[in-house]
Design a protein around this motif. Structure first.
Motif, PDB file in Angstrom:
ATOM      1  N   ALA A 158       0.821  -1.213   0.000  1.00 29.64           N
ATOM      2  CA  ALA A 158       0.000   0.000   0.000  1.00 29.64           C
ATOM      3  C   ALA A 158       0.854   1.262   0.000  1.00 29.64           C
ATOM      4  CB  ALA A 158      -0.925  -0.001   1.216  1.00 29.64           C
ATOM      5  N   GLU A 159       2.063   1.153   0.569  1.00 33.43           N
ATOM      6  CA  GLU A 159       2.949   2.318   0.699  1.00 33.43           C
ATOM      7  C   GLU A 159       4.315   1.966   0.124  1.00 33.43           C
ATOM      8  OE1 GLU A 159       1.979   5.123   2.109  1.00 33.43           O
ATOM      9  OE2 GLU A 159       0.215   4.563   3.287  1.00 33.43           O
ATOM     10  N   PRO A 160       4.378   1.755  -1.198  1.00 30.89           N
ATOM     11  CA  PRO A 160       5.623   1.223  -1.765  1.00 30.89           C
ATOM     12  C   PRO A 160       6.846   2.119  -1.561  1.00 30.89           C
ATOM     13  CG  PRO A 160       4.023   1.759  -3.490  1.00 30.89           C
ATOM     14  CD  PRO A 160       3.301   1.872  -2.193  1.00 30.89           C
ATOM     15  N   ASP A 161       6.629   3.415  -1.350  1.00 32.45           N
ATOM     16  CA  ASP A 161       7.771   4.302  -1.141  1.00 32.45           C
ATOM     17  C   ASP A 161       7.918   4.770   0.304  1.00 32.45           C
ATOM     18  OD1 ASP A 161       8.761   4.330  -3.846  1.00 32.45           O
ATOM     19  OD2 ASP A 161       6.959   5.484  -4.349  1.00 32.45           O
ATOM     20  N   VAL A 166       9.502   1.717   4.461  1.00 31.55           N
ATOM     21  CA  VAL A 166      10.754   1.508   5.210  1.00 31.55           C
ATOM     22  C   VAL A 166      10.651   2.148   6.599  1.00 31.55           C
ATOM     23  CG1 VAL A 166      13.203   2.095   5.304  1.00 31.55           C
ATOM     24  CG2 VAL A 166      12.217   1.206   3.186  1.00 31.55           C
ATOM     25  N   GLU A 167      10.126   3.359   6.667  1.00 26.91           N
ATOM     26  CA  GLU A 167       9.981   4.028   7.968  1.00 26.91           C
ATOM     27  C   GLU A 167       9.043   3.248   8.878  1.00 26.91           C
ATOM     28  OE1 GLU A 167      11.726   6.419   9.152  1.00 26.91           O
ATOM     29  OE2 GLU A 167      12.771   6.706   7.247  1.00 26.91           O
ATOM     30  N   THR A 168       7.931   2.777   8.287  1.00 26.58           N
ATOM     31  CA  THR A 168       6.965   1.989   9.071  1.00 26.58           C
ATOM     32  C   THR A 168       7.628   0.717   9.599  1.00 26.58           C
ATOM     33  OG1 THR A 168       5.254   2.785   7.578  1.00 26.58           O
ATOM     34  CG2 THR A 168       4.675   0.927   8.994  1.00 26.58           C
ATOM     35  N   ALA A 169       8.380   0.053   8.743  1.00 29.54           N
ATOM     36  CA  ALA A 169       9.032  -1.200   9.147  1.00 29.54           C
ATOM     37  C   ALA A 169      10.052  -0.944  10.257  1.00 29.54           C
ATOM     38  CB  ALA A 169       9.704  -1.853   7.938  1.00 29.54           C
ATOM     39  N   LEU A 170      10.829   0.120  10.127  1.00 30.48           N
ATOM     40  CA  LEU A 170      11.816   0.435  11.169  1.00 30.48           C
ATOM     41  C   LEU A 170      11.112   0.724  12.495  1.00 30.48           C
ATOM     42  CD1 LEU A 170      14.214   2.673   9.042  1.00 30.48           C
ATOM     43  CD2 LEU A 170      14.782   0.428  10.011  1.00 30.48           C
ATOM     44  N   GLU A 171      10.023   1.486  12.438  1.00 30.24           N
ATOM     45  CA  GLU A 171       9.226   1.777  13.632  1.00 30.24           C
ATOM     46  C   GLU A 171       8.764   0.489  14.309  1.00 30.24           C
ATOM     47  OE1 GLU A 171       9.505   5.125  14.897  1.00 30.24           O
ATOM     48  OE2 GLU A 171       7.891   3.973  15.844  1.00 30.24           O
ATOM     49  N   MET A 180      10.095  -3.084  -3.409  1.00 25.56           N
ATOM     50  CA  MET A 180      11.347  -3.776  -3.085  1.00 25.56           C
ATOM     51  C   MET A 180      12.600  -3.047  -3.581  1.00 25.56           C
ATOM     52  SD  MET A 180      10.696  -6.139  -1.001  1.00 25.56           S
ATOM     53  CE  MET A 180       9.476  -4.993  -0.375  1.00 25.56           C
ATOM     54  N   VAL A 181      12.437  -1.967  -4.336  1.00 23.64           N
ATOM     55  CA  VAL A 181      13.630  -1.177  -4.668  1.00 23.64           C
ATOM     56  C   VAL A 181      14.203  -0.545  -3.401  1.00 23.64           C
ATOM     57  CG1 VAL A 181      12.851  -0.703  -7.024  1.00 23.64           C
ATOM     58  CG2 VAL A 181      12.405   0.977  -5.230  1.00 23.64           C
ATOM     59  N   HIS A 182      13.397  -0.518  -2.323  1.00 22.11           N
ATOM     60  CA  HIS A 182      13.872   0.058  -1.058  1.00 22.11           C
ATOM     61  C   HIS A 182      14.369  -0.993  -0.065  1.00 22.11           C
ATOM     62  CE1 HIS A 182      12.128   3.763  -2.507  1.00 22.11           C
ATOM     63  NE2 HIS A 182      10.940   3.203  -2.597  1.00 22.11           N
ATOM     64  N   LEU A 183      14.366  -2.269  -0.488  1.00 20.45           N
ATOM     65  CA  LEU A 183      14.721  -3.339   0.463  1.00 20.45           C
ATOM     66  C   LEU A 183      16.126  -3.166   1.027  1.00 20.45           C
ATOM     67  CD1 LEU A 183      14.152  -6.049   1.863  1.00 20.45           C
ATOM     68  CD2 LEU A 183      14.935  -7.200  -0.236  1.00 20.45           C
ATOM     69  N   GLU A 184      17.068  -2.873   0.152  1.00 16.69           N
ATOM     70  CA  GLU A 184      18.449  -2.802   0.629  1.00 16.69           C
ATOM     71  C   GLU A 184      18.636  -1.628   1.597  1.00 16.69           C
ATOM     72  OE1 GLU A 184      21.380  -3.238  -2.479  1.00 16.69           O
ATOM     73  OE2 GLU A 184      22.561  -4.394  -1.027  1.00 16.69           O
TER      74      GLU A 184
END
Ligand SMILES: [Zn+2]
Length: 221
Positions: A142-145, A148-153, A173-177
């Protein structure tokens, strides 16, 4: 605040568009993860090859239903378990994890009694499956860009996060790394096994009360 342990999982693949990128990143970062695949996505030689590549690189392959259409606790019919789980398992020949990993789907990642039906649970117990849930859903689809912030939180709040991501074509997934590098900078240790709280059924044996995940009656909401 520091981050503890993280286990990564990738659902709804494999796809020729995204799974190779995910595998490349995981190899570069030396992380082993799990892929919960859909039977309907394993119908071409290309996607089968991707599944075998993932297994060959040390990742675990699990069953995530055939069609991923209606949560199993909301389906009626005696053959749901076979159509959705048995049929997918037959596509996993040569890559089946010894614990026969299965992940139900919740519709938006919600955990509740819509995940399984009594008949589906019986199928999982009889087939000695391991039911792998999750505790972190950063909603990458839902939030492809912004996931990452949500996951870190979410990872900062959990001693051991089991994160659900998706290897299909949303661009997320371009932000996975970047996620992996940022998590490591905050102390994260990546591991492949699952937090026990997320695994209520292990090789057919209940390790926790399963009733929160099983619809009271077939087709019940
Ligand atoms: Zn899914």
């Amino acid at each position: 605040m520091t981050i503890g342990d993280i286990t990564l999982s990738f659902d709804n693949g494999p796809t020729v568009e995204v799974t190779p990128l995910v595998l490349d990143v995981l190899a570069r970062q030396q992380i082993k993860a799990s892929f919960f695949v859909l039977g309907k996505n394993l119908q071409t030689p290309q996607t089968q090859a991707l599944m075998h590549r993932a297994a060959g690189e040390g990742h675990w392959i699990g069953n995530h239903t055939f069609t991923h259409s209606v949560p199993l606790g909301r389906q009626t019919g005696d053959d749901v378990a076979q159509r959705e789980i048995g049929r997918t398992q037959a596509c996993l020949e040569g890559v089946v994890h010894p614990d026969r990993l299965f992940r139900p789907f919740g519709g938006g990642g919600v955990i509740g009694d819509h995940l399984l039906s009594a008949a589906v649970l019986r199928h999982l117990v009889d087939g000695r499956y391991t039911c792998v849930l999750w505790n972190s859903i950063p909603r990458d689809w839902a939030e492809p860009d912004a996931w990452v912030e949500t996951a870190l939180e979410q990872c900062r709040r959990l001693p051991w996060a089991l994160v659900v991501l998706h290897d299909y074509d949303t661009g997320a997934m371009v932000h996975l790394e970047r996620f992996i590098e940022r998590a490591r900078a905050e102390g994260a240790r990546f591991r492949q096994d699952f937090p026990p709280d997320c695994v209520p059924l292990v090789a057919g044996e209940a390790r926790a009360d399963m009733t929160p995940y099983v619809a009271a009656a077939a087709g019940a909401d």
